[in-house]
Design a protein around this motif. Sequence first.
Motif, PDB file in Angstrom:
ATOM      1  N   LYS A 162      47.666  37.146  32.962  1.00  7.46           N
ATOM      2  CA  LYS A 162      47.798  38.603  32.961  1.00  7.46           C
ATOM      3  C   LYS A 162      46.469  39.252  33.354  1.00  7.46           C
ATOM      4  O   LYS A 162      46.401  40.164  34.205  1.00  7.46           O
ATOM      5  CB  LYS A 162      48.206  39.070  31.557  1.00  7.46           C
ATOM      6  CG  LYS A 162      49.277  40.124  31.579  1.00  7.46           C
ATOM      7  CD  LYS A 162      49.804  40.334  30.175  1.00  7.46           C
ATOM      8  CE  LYS A 162      49.881  41.812  29.848  1.00  7.46           C
ATOM      9  NZ  LYS A 162      50.126  42.054  28.435  1.00  7.46           N
ATOM     10  N   HIS A 163      45.409  38.702  32.752  1.00  6.84           N
ATOM     11  CA  HIS A 163      44.076  39.241  33.041  1.00  6.84           C
ATOM     12  C   HIS A 163      43.667  38.978  34.491  1.00  6.84           C
ATOM     13  O   HIS A 163      43.108  39.835  35.164  1.00  6.84           O
ATOM     14  CB  HIS A 163      43.040  38.664  32.072  1.00  6.84           C
ATOM     15  CG  HIS A 163      43.253  39.140  30.668  1.00  6.84           C
ATOM     16  ND1 HIS A 163      42.632  38.567  29.568  1.00  6.84           N
ATOM     17  CD2 HIS A 163      44.031  40.135  30.165  1.00  6.84           C
ATOM     18  CE1 HIS A 163      43.026  39.189  28.474  1.00  6.84           C
ATOM     19  NE2 HIS A 163      43.875  40.153  28.811  1.00  6.84           N
ATOM     20  N   ALA A 164      43.999  37.760  34.935  1.00  2.00           N
ATOM     21  CA  ALA A 164      43.663  37.422  36.335  1.00  2.00           C
ATOM     22  C   ALA A 164      44.438  38.330  37.287  1.00  2.00           C
ATOM     23  O   ALA A 164      43.920  38.752  38.336  1.00  2.00           O
ATOM     24  CB  ALA A 164      43.993  35.958  36.614  1.00  2.00           C
ATOM     25  N   GLN A 165      45.689  38.676  36.895  1.00  3.42           N
ATOM     26  CA  GLN A 165      46.509  39.568  37.718  1.00  3.42           C
ATOM     27  C   GLN A 165      45.844  40.947  37.882  1.00  3.42           C
ATOM     28  O   GLN A 165      45.816  41.524  38.974  1.00  3.42           O
ATOM     29  CB  GLN A 165      47.900  39.714  37.057  1.00  3.42           C
ATOM     30  CG  GLN A 165      48.900  40.521  37.877  1.00  3.42           C
ATOM     31  CD  GLN A 165      49.123  39.926  39.260  1.00  3.42           C
ATOM     32  OE1 GLN A 165      49.083  38.708  39.444  1.00  3.42           O
ATOM     33  NE2 GLN A 165      49.289  40.786  40.249  1.00  3.42           N
ATOM     34  N   VAL A 166      45.275  41.446  36.758  1.00  2.54           N
ATOM     35  CA  VAL A 166      44.570  42.731  36.827  1.00  2.54           C
ATOM     36  C   VAL A 166      43.401  42.621  37.812  1.00  2.54           C
ATOM     37  O   VAL A 166      43.178  43.508  38.646  1.00  2.54           O
ATOM     38  CB  VAL A 166      44.070  43.162  35.428  1.00  2.54           C
ATOM     39  CG1 VAL A 166      43.240  44.437  35.539  1.00  2.54           C
ATOM     40  CG2 VAL A 166      45.223  43.341  34.479  1.00  2.54           C
ATOM     41  N   ILE A 167      42.687  41.502  37.704  1.00  2.00           N
ATOM     42  CA  ILE A 167      41.542  41.304  38.602  1.00  2.00           C
ATOM     43  C   ILE A 167      42.007  41.338  40.057  1.00  2.00           C
ATOM     44  O   ILE A 167      41.413  42.015  40.907  1.00  2.00           O
ATOM     45  CB  ILE A 167      40.808  39.973  38.296  1.00  2.00           C
ATOM     46  CG1 ILE A 167      40.185  40.070  36.911  1.00  2.00           C
ATOM     47  CG2 ILE A 167      39.765  39.650  39.356  1.00  2.00           C
ATOM     48  CD1 ILE A 167      39.484  38.819  36.438  1.00  2.00           C
ATOM     49  N   VAL A 168      43.121  40.670  40.343  1.00  2.00           N
ATOM     50  CA  VAL A 168      43.640  40.624  41.719  1.00  2.00           C
ATOM     51  C   VAL A 168      44.007  42.048  42.183  1.00  2.00           C
ATOM     52  O   VAL A 168      43.646  42.487  43.284  1.00  2.00           O
ATOM     53  CB  VAL A 168      44.865  39.689  41.817  1.00  2.00           C
ATOM     54  CG1 VAL A 168      45.558  39.835  43.175  1.00  2.00           C
ATOM     55  CG2 VAL A 168      44.448  38.237  41.595  1.00  2.00           C
ATOM     56  N   GLU A 169      44.689  42.815  41.312  1.00  2.00           N
ATOM     57  CA  GLU A 169      45.104  44.171  41.685  1.00  2.00           C
ATOM     58  C   GLU A 169      43.905  45.082  41.950  1.00  2.00           C
ATOM     59  O   GLU A 169      43.882  45.856  42.908  1.00  2.00           O
ATOM     60  CB  GLU A 169      45.966  44.789  40.574  1.00  2.00           C
ATOM     61  CG  GLU A 169      47.418  44.389  40.669  1.00  2.00           C
ATOM     62  CD  GLU A 169      48.199  44.769  39.422  1.00  2.00           C
ATOM     63  OE1 GLU A 169      47.722  45.626  38.635  1.00  2.00           O
ATOM     64  OE2 GLU A 169      49.282  44.182  39.229  1.00  2.00           O
TER      65      GLU A 169
END
Length: 507
Positions: free
Chosen positions: A315-322
């Motif tokens: 989830k956190h990595a997803q935020v980073i990607v966005e």
Amino acid sequence: MARKTKNTDANGAPVKTKRKRNYRRRQRNTSIFFLLWAVFSALSFLIVLLFGVTQQMVMTQTYKSEAARELSEKGGKIETAILKTPSSEFGGNRSALIRYLAMHYDLQVYILDETGEVLLPQEPDLDQNREELDETFDYSEEIETLKQRLTESGDSYVIYEGVGEYVYGAKISLYEDSEVYLYVAKSLDFIETSSKQMRVRMGLVTVFIFVLSFALSSAISGWFTRPLTEMTKKARQLARGDFDVDFHGDDYSQEMAALADTLNFARDELSKTDRMQKELIANVSHDFKTPLTMIKAYASMIIEISGDVPEKRNKHAQVIVEEADRLTSLVSDVLDLSKISSGIDGLKLTTFDMSAYLSEILDRFGYLRDTQGYVFETEIEEELYTRADELKIGQAVYNLIGNAVNYTGADKKVRVSLKKVSETEFRFAVTDTGAGIKPEEIPTIWDRYYRSAETHKRPVKGTGLGLSIVKTVLEKHGFVFGVESERGKGSTFYILFPAAPPQNNFV
Ligand code: ADP
């Protein structure tokens, strides 16, 4: 072909187009003072010259005809007087009579014989043998002319212009045995004297005019150049970034007032751009900072907390990607805009099916329809072809639809249409149901770096550069575009495309 049309906004006011400006090289031109002086002097000199020449011509002519008139009148009287005066008068002395007549009429009066010898008046006191007297009283040439004129005219008397004098001549029978001639003359010397005087006067007037035009030119050029010098000084101040300068021209001429207005307008525009540029730096740095802070925070969270918990970590990595995506689109928007407006990237014109292309663009918003409940109402006529730079037009249309999505109302409705308006044009329009745009903001929204003060939660990434890209792209094409907006009801952004016949671009 892209049709060159004047761009207008929704209110019909022309959307300002940026033009390339060429600064003229500094040239050593003549000063206004010198130009004025030269023109004034030349003009006045010409007038004096013309006046003088006509005056002289008219004067000479008038004097001459006056002399002729005077001679014909007085000559006749003199002739009658000589012939009719009884010999008892003047003591029978004809010389005295002639001298009297000459004095009375202010003319030269002589009775000449056939050879030009002066018969009357006789000057008994003069030494007749003196040589200069011979010359003075030698009328042999004059008598020849007189005789010839009389024969030519056949009249009893003649009036003509002789050498330096006007002559009245007649053959008279004064003595029974011989014919003699009456010779009355009026000297034309006075004409020469008057024109000489006039030339001197004209010379003086010319000098006076030169001095006067010098004084006038200094005064007028001072009056002309003062506002210019003032404005140049202020324009320099402006160039150094002082936006408080105020240009005045109302005290001078209409043109100066217009120039001052233009410069004031330029100042306002410059100061607006300057302000916007500063705002952009603030906005862009802020926009850069937010995702960077998020990336850093979530990366730290992964290291410190969620690294071992796959679900949280993902989830956190997803935020980073966005957030990284947001950064990327921000950077590419800034780059696009600078590329388009600097003209590095020329237009690559092709003829394409705008109807098909619009559907393709709309597909990119499909995820919003599927995941966030946005409703796209479309009305797209088939096979509308135009000639333009496909990618850039795509970007402009995408930005307009993106904005409609961002600013539409709670019903999440966005209407997109592409319709023929005439044989030569079709219209793209995107309408939202949002709050609309304040009328006073309408001219500004197209400006680079402009972002409404009202903050908005956006489903589509916005950088504040979207409309500026739209404007730059459409102006480059020369297409008409604009916005119609009503507070509380929503806005419609539109583009008029010139229709083009379908064409195979690979041929
Ligand atoms: P951004 O949308 O990223 O802020 P834009 O250049 O696309 O930047 O738009 C500039 C401004 O114009 C927006 O901040 C917004 O105030 C206004 N605007 C643009 N499109 C609309 C719209 N459809 N409805 C209301 N306001 C709009």
